[in-house]
Design a protein around this motif. Structure first.
Motif, PDB file in Angstrom:
ATOM      1  N   LEU A  12       0.553  -1.225   0.102  1.00  0.00           N
ATOM      2  CA  LEU A  12       0.000  -0.035  -0.240  1.00  0.00           C
ATOM      3  C   LEU A  12       0.394   1.378  -0.041  1.00  0.00           C
ATOM      4  O   LEU A  12       1.846   1.544   0.825  1.00  0.00           O
ATOM      5  N   SER A 112     -10.588  -3.247   6.551  1.00  0.00           N
ATOM      6  CA  SER A 112     -10.005  -3.998   5.211  1.00  0.00           C
ATOM      7  C   SER A 112      -9.331  -4.410   5.730  1.00  0.00           C
ATOM      8  O   SER A 112      -8.202  -5.765   5.494  1.00  0.00           O
ATOM      9  N   LEU A 188      -1.981  -1.190  -4.541  1.00  0.00           N
ATOM     10  CA  LEU A 188      -2.595   0.230  -4.143  1.00  0.00           C
ATOM     11  C   LEU A 188      -2.037   1.493  -4.623  1.00  0.00           C
ATOM     12  O   LEU A 188      -1.470   1.890  -3.285  1.00  0.00           O
ATOM     13  N   VAL A 208      -5.796   3.836  -7.222  1.00  0.00           N
ATOM     14  CA  VAL A 208      -6.990   4.043  -5.713  1.00  0.00           C
ATOM     15  C   VAL A 208      -7.973   5.102  -6.360  1.00  0.00           C
ATOM     16  O   VAL A 208      -6.562   6.528  -6.174  1.00  0.00           O
ATOM     17  N   PHE A 230     -11.541  -0.019  -0.319  1.00  0.00           N
ATOM     18  CA  PHE A 230     -11.183  -1.358  -0.255  1.00  0.00           C
ATOM     19  C   PHE A 230     -11.744  -2.758  -0.327  1.00  0.00           C
ATOM     20  O   PHE A 230     -11.899  -3.617  -0.641  1.00  0.00           O
TER      21      PHE A 230
END
Length: 237
Positions: A12, A112, A188, A208, A230
């Motif tokens: 991430l 998430s 992401l 995203v 997410f």
């Protein structure tokens, strides 16, 4: 759009991905500028501050005034260099510890994280901010009941220990730090260039889309898969 993906690790970005870009630009950056004068006045010769001072180029650490001027210039131009990021992290510590700073995660992030970890999916962070600053951020969030998410995160990478975020080799280096094959990683990010670099390296990657992020062109929307939450990512093991 919902995605069902065969993934073993989630990687991430932070800004624009797990929290608003405005948190960094409107809260963290101004706080560091506000905190710096006092630190320079009281800690210039202290052993705890010396490593951060000495990381600055020699011509910008001849005096507190010189360092402050360079610091302000770097922040105003959003220059991402390691010695700036390290000092910002040092300055943010007191803000996080006092409760003045708390990271406003997007609502889908904490649920998430819990869902992925309960499924045995490791969560790894890769941001241009220093690893120390990343840990501070995830230590103090708006998540309830536990604001400290560090126990849910299995690794941290920045541009020092991994490399530039637009360089495919950085993603290969990150993937090599774990046993899972690179094709089973999902990256992401809100940044098209980073998503493209991750894909070139062999990772799966989604763009995203969040409120406050830079708008995407129609061409970018055509060539990339977009996710707004997410919660729309279903991971098949």
């Amino acid at each position: 759009m919902a995605f069902s993906l065969d993934v073993e690790v989630v990687l991430l970005d932070i800004e624009g991905t797990v929290c608003p870009i405005s948190f960094v630009k409107d809260i963290l950056y101004p706080y560091s500028l506000q905190a710096l004068p006092s630190v320079l006045a009281t800690q210039w010769d202290s052993p705890s501050f010396a490593p951060y001072r000495n990381n600055f180029p020699e011509e910008h650490r001849t005096s507190p005034g010189a360092l402050s001027a360079h610091f302000q210039d770097l922040v105003s131009h959003d220059v991402k260099v390691s010695y700036l990021k390290d000092l910002q992290g040092y300055l943010w510590v007191q803000g996080y510890e006092s409760g003045e700073i708390r990271c406003p995660l997007f609502p889908d992030v904490h649920p998430s994280f819990l869902r992925w970890r309960s499924s045995g999916i490791p969560i790894v962070i890769y941001s241009s901010g220093s690893v120390a600053a990343q840990k501070l951020l995830f230590q103090s969030t708006n998540a309830k009941p536990d604001a400290d998410l560090r126990l849910l995160i299995g690794g941290y990478f920045d541009t020092v220990n991994a490399g530039a975020k637009r360089d495919p080799s950085s993603y290969r280096k990150i993937a090599a730090s774990r046993k899972e094959e690179i094709g089973k990683w999902l990256f992401l990010s809100d940044r098209i260039e980073e998503v493209e670099a991750a894909k070139e390296a062999g990772m799966q990657s989604l763009v995203v889309v969040r409120d406050g992020n830079a708008p995407l062109t129609e061409e970018e929307k055509k060539h990339h898969e977009l996710v707004t939450s997410f919660e729309d990512i279903k991971i098949a093991r």
